[in-house]
Scaffold this motif. Sequence first.
Motif, PDB file in Angstrom:
ATOM      1  N   CYS A  42      50.670  22.868 -20.888  1.00 26.21           N
ATOM      2  CA  CYS A  42      49.897  22.084 -19.913  1.00 26.21           C
ATOM      3  C   CYS A  42      48.429  22.483 -19.945  1.00 26.21           C
ATOM      4  O   CYS A  42      47.557  21.707 -19.603  1.00 26.21           O
ATOM      5  N   GLY A  43      48.153  23.710 -20.338  1.00 29.92           N
ATOM      6  CA  GLY A  43      46.766  24.139 -20.512  1.00 29.92           C
ATOM      7  C   GLY A  43      46.091  24.681 -19.270  1.00 29.92           C
ATOM      8  O   GLY A  43      44.926  25.073 -19.327  1.00 29.92           O
ATOM      9  N   TYR A  44      46.797  24.705 -18.166  1.00 31.48           N
ATOM     10  CA  TYR A  44      46.127  25.122 -16.920  1.00 31.48           C
ATOM     11  C   TYR A  44      45.847  26.628 -16.908  1.00 31.48           C
ATOM     12  O   TYR A  44      44.856  27.073 -16.364  1.00 31.48           O
ATOM     13  N   CYS A  45      46.746  27.389 -17.534  1.00 31.14           N
ATOM     14  CA  CYS A  45      46.523  28.841 -17.583  1.00 31.14           C
ATOM     15  C   CYS A  45      45.622  29.240 -18.735  1.00 31.14           C
ATOM     16  O   CYS A  45      45.180  30.389 -18.817  1.00 31.14           O
ATOM     17  N   CYS A  84      51.813  32.154 -16.709  1.00 29.49           N
ATOM     18  CA  CYS A  84      51.991  30.892 -17.424  1.00 29.49           C
ATOM     19  C   CYS A  84      53.386  30.394 -17.081  1.00 29.49           C
ATOM     20  O   CYS A  84      54.351  31.131 -17.221  1.00 29.49           O
ATOM     21  N   ARG A  85      53.490  29.145 -16.634  1.00 35.29           N
ATOM     22  CA  ARG A  85      54.798  28.613 -16.247  1.00 35.29           C
ATOM     23  C   ARG A  85      55.406  27.765 -17.357  1.00 35.29           C
ATOM     24  O   ARG A  85      56.498  27.254 -17.186  1.00 35.29           O
ATOM     25  N   CYS A  86      54.665  27.556 -18.459  1.00 42.56           N
ATOM     26  CA  CYS A  86      55.180  26.646 -19.496  1.00 42.56           C
ATOM     27  C   CYS A  86      55.689  27.357 -20.737  1.00 42.56           C
ATOM     28  O   CYS A  86      56.719  26.984 -21.285  1.00 42.56           O
ATOM     29  N   THR A  87      54.954  28.340 -21.245  1.00 44.32           N
ATOM     30  CA  THR A  87      55.177  28.772 -22.631  1.00 44.32           C
ATOM     31  C   THR A  87      56.223  29.861 -22.801  1.00 44.32           C
ATOM     32  O   THR A  87      56.729  30.052 -23.897  1.00 44.32           O
ATOM     33  N   GLY A  88      56.482  30.638 -21.748  1.00 42.01           N
ATOM     34  CA  GLY A  88      57.347  31.801 -21.933  1.00 42.01           C
ATOM     35  C   GLY A  88      56.609  32.972 -22.553  1.00 42.01           C
ATOM     36  O   GLY A  88      57.237  33.963 -22.934  1.00 42.01           O
TER      37      GLY A  88
END
Length: 601
Positions: free
Chosen positions: A101-104, A136-140
């Motif tokens: 998502c790129g937010y982090c 980061c909530r997306c990448t792990g």
Amino acid sequence: MKTVRFKATINNRPVDLLIAPNRRLLDVLREDLGLTGTKEGCGEGECGACTVLLDGRPVNSCLVLAPEASGRRITTVEGLAEEGRLHPLQEAFLEAGAVQCGYCTPGMLLVAKALLDKHPQPDERAIKTAISGNLCRCTGYAKIVAAIRLAAARLAGGKGAQAGSGCAKEQKGPGLPVSAGLRVVGKSPPRVDGVAKVTGCARFAADLKLPGMLYARVLRSRTPHAVLRRIDAAEALTLPGVVAVYTAADIPGQNSTGIIVKDEPVLVAIGGRIRRVGDPLALVVAESEEVAEAALAKIKVEDEELPAVFSALAAISAEAPKVHGNSNVQSVTRIKKGDAEAALAKAQVVVSRRYTTQMTEHAYLETEAGVAAVENDLLTIWVSTQNPHYDRREVARVLGLGQHRVRVVQAPTGGGFGGKLDISVQCLLGLAAWKTGRPVKMSYRREESIIASPKRHPFVIDYTSACDGEGRLLAVKVRIIGDTGAYASYGPATLKRAAVHATGPYEVPNVLIESFCVYTNNPTAGAMRGFGVPQIAFAHESQMDLLAQTLGIDPFTIRLRNCLKTGSLTATGQCLEAGVGIAETIRRVREKARELKMLEK
Ligand code: FES
């Protein structure tokens, strides 16, 4: 208002401003200087999304008062690329697939830069320690660590960045003609929005700013169950800068939303029911967010509290307070195949357990946000969403407009995981912009996001499994109670999905499944990764382990003995005609587990 001088070097450029002494560095960067690559995730120094470098050291800019940073050297994500060339870290993040998502991403890049500037060859442990304050909530995280290692290796090898940069072209992406398909299968093509996200150029909803923009905030209920008796906004309206306070009476169309059932008010009406803590009662629109916030405290609310119910098991009893209508059971799904009761009665092994799962918050790093504007009778809403077509229909219905007069633009969305499929700011923003005729922005604070957003459904699952002496499944009987909270949202579909998947990837000849979607006065539950399946998988896999344990057989063996194969009939009677790969998957997992010495033999 008292001001102080703020002089600093930001991304190698001198900056000289007069600012209020209580401004956060984050706000000065984003609002005064337009450096919106620095993100706000929590506003409390916990998530790291707002990381910048202060004299080369990473800091959470939400915790730094801007005057403290005066006279210092500040680097934001916009300062990483030099002379139109990406920094090796930015390149490595793109190549390693460390940007979702790129937010982090801006915060991650800056902590990584600080690390490599000080320790050019960090080991994995040092990298993990460096990024430990950045969520980061997306990448792990694995790809982020890989990207930092890649950049470190490149920097050590003296290779500079090769790829170009620049905000002008980053939104377009390379595109993939159909004929290119064979060249990209099995490879990782670059993200179309990757460069925008590593340079800080991607404009998320809260980054947008329009001329003459107003700011909206929502007054929310503090009682979980009540009748709303009165709202008095007279004092709030006297505050300088307050433009309007809207209540349900100002909604021109239908005051309800909901993807499956229209049971959720946009604003609770006088005489209407408050059904959870956080129900929206009034909308303040003001010249600044601070004024809007201050006005919330000036609105007086009178409600008449009702008994509330906070457990789905309690809610299904006849005596429980009713959240909607005469029953708290919103929907029921029943699946019957064969005769489960008869098979249970004569099975050699029967295992029964109750499983409970908890409510889960999505915790996307970007909170709900949007901007709405009206031009030539067309309402446009730029919003962080996963469901723009649904949003458009709901906004049009709530405002009493034809859909052709509403446009919803999905802004880059900083995580959703199902939680941004529901309506959040859309209808309220539309109301504010339509009524005032001016652009309006609204973005939830983290606390508000947690209070107002849907969650993963908590389940109570009563599961009985029966098998023969060889571990062959004969029957399952399952009852699932799902707590959908105050409103249905995706609850009926989630509970139906849980029922359909209750036997897992196993063929069971006799099945009796019931699932109930139940209203309570808890936060609303909606869609979240897996849609009811993770909860029920916890139960059916635990049952398989218990059956294996009882029979003294290997857990892989019992699964292989029962898993679906080509020609199997599912619990709902579907014949699987081809492409059933579960047995092969189980065998591969067993091989890998042996290779990793996770199994004894
Ligand atoms: Fe890290 Fe989405 S890519 S939060």
